[in-house]
Structure formats: C-alpha cells, structure tokens
Design a protein around this motif. Structure first.
Motif, PDB file in Angstrom:
ATOM      1  N   PHE A 177       0.846  -1.203   0.000  1.00 37.37           N
ATOM      2  CA  PHE A 177       0.000   0.000   0.000  1.00 37.37           C
ATOM      3  C   PHE A 177       0.881   1.253   0.000  1.00 37.37           C
ATOM      4  O   PHE A 177       0.683   2.177  -0.803  1.00 37.37           O
ATOM      5  N   HIS A 178       1.854   1.290   0.880  1.00 44.56           N
ATOM      6  CA  HIS A 178       2.707   2.480   0.968  1.00 44.56           C
ATOM      7  C   HIS A 178       3.665   2.577  -0.218  1.00 44.56           C
ATOM      8  O   HIS A 178       3.996   3.695  -0.655  1.00 44.56           O
ATOM      9  N   ALA A 179       4.090   1.435  -0.768  1.00 45.22           N
ATOM     10  CA  ALA A 179       4.907   1.471  -1.983  1.00 45.22           C
ATOM     11  C   ALA A 179       4.109   2.079  -3.135  1.00 45.22           C
ATOM     12  O   ALA A 179       4.628   2.881  -3.928  1.00 45.22           O
ATOM     13  N   PHE A 180       2.830   1.713  -3.223  1.00 42.55           N
ATOM     14  CA  PHE A 180       1.964   2.259  -4.276  1.00 42.55           C
ATOM     15  C   PHE A 180       1.750   3.756  -4.091  1.00 42.55           C
ATOM     16  O   PHE A 180       1.926   4.546  -5.027  1.00 42.55           O
ATOM     17  N   THR A 181       1.346   4.166  -2.893  1.00 39.41           N
ATOM     18  CA  THR A 181       1.078   5.592  -2.678  1.00 39.41           C
ATOM     19  C   THR A 181       2.358   6.414  -2.788  1.00 39.41           C
ATOM     20  O   THR A 181       2.301   7.623  -3.052  1.00 39.41           O
ATOM     21  N   GLY A 182       3.515   5.776  -2.631  1.00 36.73           N
ATOM     22  CA  GLY A 182       4.785   6.467  -2.808  1.00 36.73           C
ATOM     23  C   GLY A 182       5.253   6.526  -4.243  1.00 36.73           C
ATOM     24  O   GLY A 182       6.319   7.082  -4.524  1.00 36.73           O
ATOM     25  N   GLY A 183       4.476   5.942  -5.171  1.00 36.78           N
ATOM     26  CA  GLY A 183       4.797   6.036  -6.594  1.00 36.78           C
ATOM     27  C   GLY A 183       5.788   5.018  -7.108  1.00 36.78           C
ATOM     28  O   GLY A 183       6.286   5.161  -8.235  1.00 36.78           O
ATOM     29  N   LEU A 184       6.073   3.942  -6.337  1.00 35.94           N
ATOM     30  CA  LEU A 184       7.090   2.976  -6.752  1.00 35.94           C
ATOM     31  C   LEU A 184       6.757   2.304  -8.076  1.00 35.94           C
ATOM     32  O   LEU A 184       7.656   1.970  -8.846  1.00 35.94           O
ATOM     33  N   PHE A 185       5.476   2.117  -8.369  1.00 39.95           N
ATOM     34  CA  PHE A 185       5.078   1.338  -9.545  1.00 39.95           C
ATOM     35  C   PHE A 185       4.668   2.210 -10.726  1.00 39.95           C
ATOM     36  O   PHE A 185       4.218   1.698 -11.751  1.00 39.95           O
ATOM     37  N   SER A 186       4.820   3.515 -10.601  1.00 42.58           N
ATOM     38  CA  SER A 186       4.450   4.457 -11.661  1.00 42.58           C
ATOM     39  C   SER A 186       5.694   4.996 -12.349  1.00 42.58           C
ATOM     40  O   SER A 186       6.709   5.273 -11.703  1.00 42.58           O
ATOM     41  N   GLN A 194      -0.592   5.266  -9.480  1.00 49.72           N
ATOM     42  CA  GLN A 194      -0.936   4.311 -10.527  1.00 49.72           C
ATOM     43  C   GLN A 194       0.198   3.310 -10.649  1.00 49.72           C
ATOM     44  O   GLN A 194       1.320   3.530 -10.180  1.00 49.72           O
ATOM     45  N   ALA A 195      -0.114   2.190 -11.254  1.00 51.64           N
ATOM     46  CA  ALA A 195       0.909   1.237 -11.677  1.00 51.64           C
ATOM     47  C   ALA A 195       0.813   1.178 -13.190  1.00 51.64           C
ATOM     48  O   ALA A 195      -0.290   1.098 -13.740  1.00 51.64           O
ATOM     49  N   ASP A 196       1.936   1.258 -13.873  1.00 48.46           N
ATOM     50  CA  ASP A 196       1.888   1.231 -15.335  1.00 48.46           C
ATOM     51  C   ASP A 196       3.014   0.359 -15.871  1.00 48.46           C
ATOM     52  O   ASP A 196       3.952   0.000 -15.154  1.00 48.46           O
ATOM     53  N   GLY A 202      10.596  -1.425 -15.358  1.00 40.35           N
ATOM     54  CA  GLY A 202      11.847  -0.888 -14.845  1.00 40.35           C
ATOM     55  C   GLY A 202      12.059  -1.087 -13.360  1.00 40.35           C
ATOM     56  O   GLY A 202      13.006  -0.515 -12.793  1.00 40.35           O
ATOM     57  N   LEU A 203      11.205  -1.889 -12.723  1.00 41.05           N
ATOM     58  CA  LEU A 203      11.309  -2.079 -11.280  1.00 41.05           C
ATOM     59  C   LEU A 203      12.595  -2.814 -10.912  1.00 41.05           C
ATOM     60  O   LEU A 203      12.856  -3.919 -11.387  1.00 41.05           O
ATOM     61  N   VAL A 204      13.392  -2.208 -10.058  1.00 39.41           N
ATOM     62  CA  VAL A 204      14.646  -2.803  -9.602  1.00 39.41           C
ATOM     63  C   VAL A 204      14.371  -3.573  -8.302  1.00 39.41           C
ATOM     64  O   VAL A 204      13.699  -3.071  -7.401  1.00 39.41           O
ATOM     65  N   THR A 205      14.898  -4.776  -8.236  1.00 35.61           N
ATOM     66  CA  THR A 205      14.648  -5.624  -7.073  1.00 35.61           C
ATOM     67  C   THR A 205      15.054  -4.930  -5.777  1.00 35.61           C
ATOM     68  O   THR A 205      14.345  -5.010  -4.767  1.00 35.61           O
TER      69      THR A 205
END
Length: 469
Positions: A177-186, A194-196, A202-205
C-alpha cells in the motif's frame, strides 16, 4: 444457412463438436457450442482456466482419497468435518459478532492494525471521477496481490506513520500500500497513484526490497521472484493495449469489462466473477514463471511433466500442476488447475467494481483458495490426514504430487465445509457465500490453529519462489 456453410470436408472431419452435430440446416446445439475442444492446445487451456475444471478434478481427487486409493492422504470422518465447521463458526462469530461479514480480499489486509488506510487513499484520489478511481484501486490491488505469496516466518514491516509492526500477509499488504502511494510502480512522477507498464518493467529488485524494509536481518522469502513477476506484468500489459490501455495499467481491465466511459446506469451495470477471472487468466498467462504449458512433451515425445514447451504464452497454464490420478479429456489429462493468485485477485477486485457501481454476480463460481491457512486448517483439524506423519517434516516443491493433492483436497473439502459453517451460524448461502466463509472464517481459523500448535508456522513446508506460496 446449411451445414455446407461450415465448410465441412467429409474426408477431414472437424474437431468442433457443435459443428459436427449440426443438423442439415446448420443449427447447432448451444450446449455443445461452448464445449472446449480439449484435443487441441487452445481448447485444453480454455478448459483448464475454468473453475468448473478445478472443482471437477478436486472432487475426483477427494473421492479417490476417500476410497483409500491415495498414496498420500486419508480423509477424516464426518465428525472431524463437523468439529472443524463448529471451530470456523466460532472464530467467525468472534471476529464478526454482528452485521455483515466482508469478502475475503486484499482490502482486509489494508485495514490491518485498525488503521483506516482507505480514508488516506480516498483523500489522495479525491480529484478523480469514479471510473478513474476504480482504475487506481485496481492498479493498487493487482500489484499488491501479486506480491502476496508467503513472506516467511522472519520478515516484518514497521509502518512509519503509526510505528505498528506487521508480518505475513498483513505486512505485505501494508508495505505494498505504501509502496503504491509512494509512486514505486508508476513511471510518471506527476501521477504516482498508478501502476503502469513502464514503471513495472523498470522495477529494480533492490528498490522493491527497500520499500519492504528487507535487510540481512529482515529477509523476505522470494523477493527476486516477486520483482520478476511484476516486471513480467509490465511486459504483458505493454503488449496488450486492447486490454490495459496505451499506458499499460492494470486498471484497464475495468474499461475492458465495463466500458471506456464506465457504467452510465450503475444499478444495471453487471459482470460475473468468472468474467473477471477469465480476463485475468487470458491476459496475464505469460507472467507466471512456472514452465507449465499444455503442449509440453518429454524429450522422448511422451506426455509428461517437465517437458519441452512451445513457449507460446497463450498456452501457459500458470498455477496448474501434474497429478497421476487426475483424469480428463484430450490434452487436459493429468493436469490439476488451481489459479490461486488469480482467484485471490478476483476476490479482491469485487469491491473496486462494486464501489464504481458495477454489480459482480455469481461469486459462487470462484473456489476456495488452496494455500497455507485454508489447507493448514484441514491438516491441523484432522480432516486431511497424511498417511505418514513424516511427510510433514519434508520440504516440498509446489509441483510435487503431495502438495498438488493437498491443495485439491482443500478446495473440495471447503466446498463441503461451507454449508456446515452456515448451518452453525444460522446464515443462508446468500448471506454467507464462500467469499465470506473464507474471510470469517476458514483463513482466520487456520491461522488461530497454527498459532496454538506451532507458534503460527504452517503445518508443512514448501520451497517458495514468491509466486504461488
């Protein structure tokens, strides 16, 4: 129209059952028109992606075990099933003493610690219309569910704003939830909620690990597998703009199932739960790392597990595994489907659709989720009994027949358990569908029993890559 319109060649009979049985005027039996042609890969895959196939085969393996023919398990008697139902009813009443029981979904984990995170999310999404809000909800929950395989017994997440510490599914939910609201997936800094496709590709492990507070002292099982799964999701969405839109967002499935403009008359806008599941299974088939393809053949040409697949993502089976006792037509023979994460995601998408005014019907089509808590409940309560107790001391792989059968038995037995739980609580099926029995319910009771018996650890061990368990 006549039968000749179908282009039938008497020397090369069609495999389409509906066309084969058409009358002289070309009329086909509707019951045959939608029967999958399991002699061919596409038809076999279509059948194995149905919950009908899951239930038929799970019930067959339960009957197999009850006849004493299982190599791995025996099944407890009626008294064990009734006692388990009473235990589940007791946990359900304790958790929800009055009022409606919510659906079993990822949204419950976003409520962990009695923190109203939905209020925070609604505030952040305040400027969006209902359709865009639904898309954002779906972006969040789809990514979060794909991150929801077992965390392992040692990982935890401490929420910065509250200082509360969470583990297992709740911890994964709150962290995502906090990763999403922090923009990690946008990929768009101006649109973090959003997640796009570009953001996920480009998500780095290491960045995912940082968001989940992973360290040498706080290790998360299957971190690299989770990151790989999200990158695969990004690739799959970028290749299917017809479903996920030009920007490749999970929320595109709302538009694909309802309409690009959203429901103009909310009370009449409807989808079925299986519509959602089918779209997920078809559009996301290429993201699962398991090399399970319907056309996989062994090196000697025989039909066997661990074979050489075509690599065609349309023929990928995902959470579907071999079992020697499973029988079925054509290329489906020997395959036991589950689609656990996809069904968990479907359960978790019911609320975003309904919040947007779209009614989701036929929830009963979905099955129970065969995982540690539901399946662990049945092991710990003596409903499913290993023939040798030492089998619970081994570490298994997801595709091992022992695990495949345990999961199948879990599905079939929870279908038998649900009406007993309703009876104990005095609720109807309409009041307490399986989606609420699981939440009330079997998942929580499995956790309670595991805590009492082993300090919370499951009754068996499975080697996890973070994509199924």
């Amino acid at each position: 129209m006549s039968k000749d319109n179908y282009g039938l060649d008497p020397d090369r009979p069609t495999s389409n059952a509906a066309v084969r049985h058409a009358d002289a005027d070309g009329h086909v039996d509707p019951a045959l028109e939608f029967v999958e042609d399991t002699a061919h890969p596409a038809g076999a895959v279509a059948f194995l992606r149905t919950t009908r196939a899951i239930r038929i085969r799970a019930a067959a393996l339960l009957a197999h075990a009850r006849r004493g023919e299982s190599e791995w398990f025996t099944i407890g008697d009626e008294a064990a099933l009734e006692e388990t139902a009473r235990a589940v009813a007791g946990v359900t009443h304790e958790r929800y003493p009055s009022g409606p029981i919510p659906f079993h979904s990822r949204w419950r984990h976003f409520e962990a610690g009695d923190v109203n995170r939905m209020e925070e999310l609604d505030r952040l999404l305040g400027h969006l219309n209902p359709t865009e809000r639904a898309r954002a909800h779906i972006d969040l929950v789809l990514v979060s569910v794909l991150l929801d395989a077992g965390a392992g017994p040692y990982w935890h997440y401490t929420e910065p704003a509250t200082g509360k510490r969470f583990t297992r599914s709740e911890g994964l939910g709150v962290a995502s939830f906090h990763a999403f609201t922090g923009g990690l997936f946008s990929s768009d800094p101006d649109r973090p909620l959003q997640a796009d496709a570009a953001g996920l590709r480009g998500l780095v492990t290491d960045r995912l690990g940082d968001a989940f507070q992973v360290s040498d002292m706080n290790q998360l099982v299957g971190l690299s597998g989770r990151a790989t799964l999200l990158r695969r999701l990004g690739e799959a969405m970028s290749e299917q703009p017809e479903t996920f839109g030009d920007d490749g967002r999970p929320g595109g499935i709302f538009n694909a199932l309802v309409s690009p403009l959203g429901p103009t008359a909310p009370p009449t806008a409807e989808v079925t739960a299986h519509d959602i599941l089918s779209l997920l299974l078809e559009s996301l088939s290429g993201i699962w790392p398991a090399a399970n393809f319907i056309d996989s053949l062994a090196a000697d040409g025989s039909d066997a597990a661990g074979g050489i697949p075509s690599g065609d993502p349309a023929l990928a089976l995902g959470d579907c595994w071999r079992h020697r006792a499973v029988r079925g037509p054509g290329l489906t023979n020997g395959w036991m489907p589950f689609h656990k994460l996809s069904q968990w995601l479907t359960y978790s998408l019911i609320e975003p659709f309904e919040w947007a005014g779209v009614r989701v019907r036929h929830l009963e089509a979905l099955t129970a989720l065969p995982e540690y808590r539901n399946g662990g409940l049945l092991l710990d309560s003596g409903v499913i009994v290993p023939r040798d107790p030492a089998l619970l001391e081994r570490t298994w792989k997801t595709g091992d027949e022992f695990i495949v059968e345990w999961r199948a038995l879990t599905i079939a037995l929870l279908d038998e358990l649900a009406p007993r739980v309703r009876k104990a609580l005095g609720r109807s099926e309409e009041e307490l569908p399986l989606a609420r029995v699981l939440e009330g319910g079997t998942w929580a009771a499995g956790r309670v029993l595991a805590q009492r018996l082993r300090g919370g650890t499951p009754p068996l061990r499975i080697e996890s890559d973070g994509t199924v368990f």
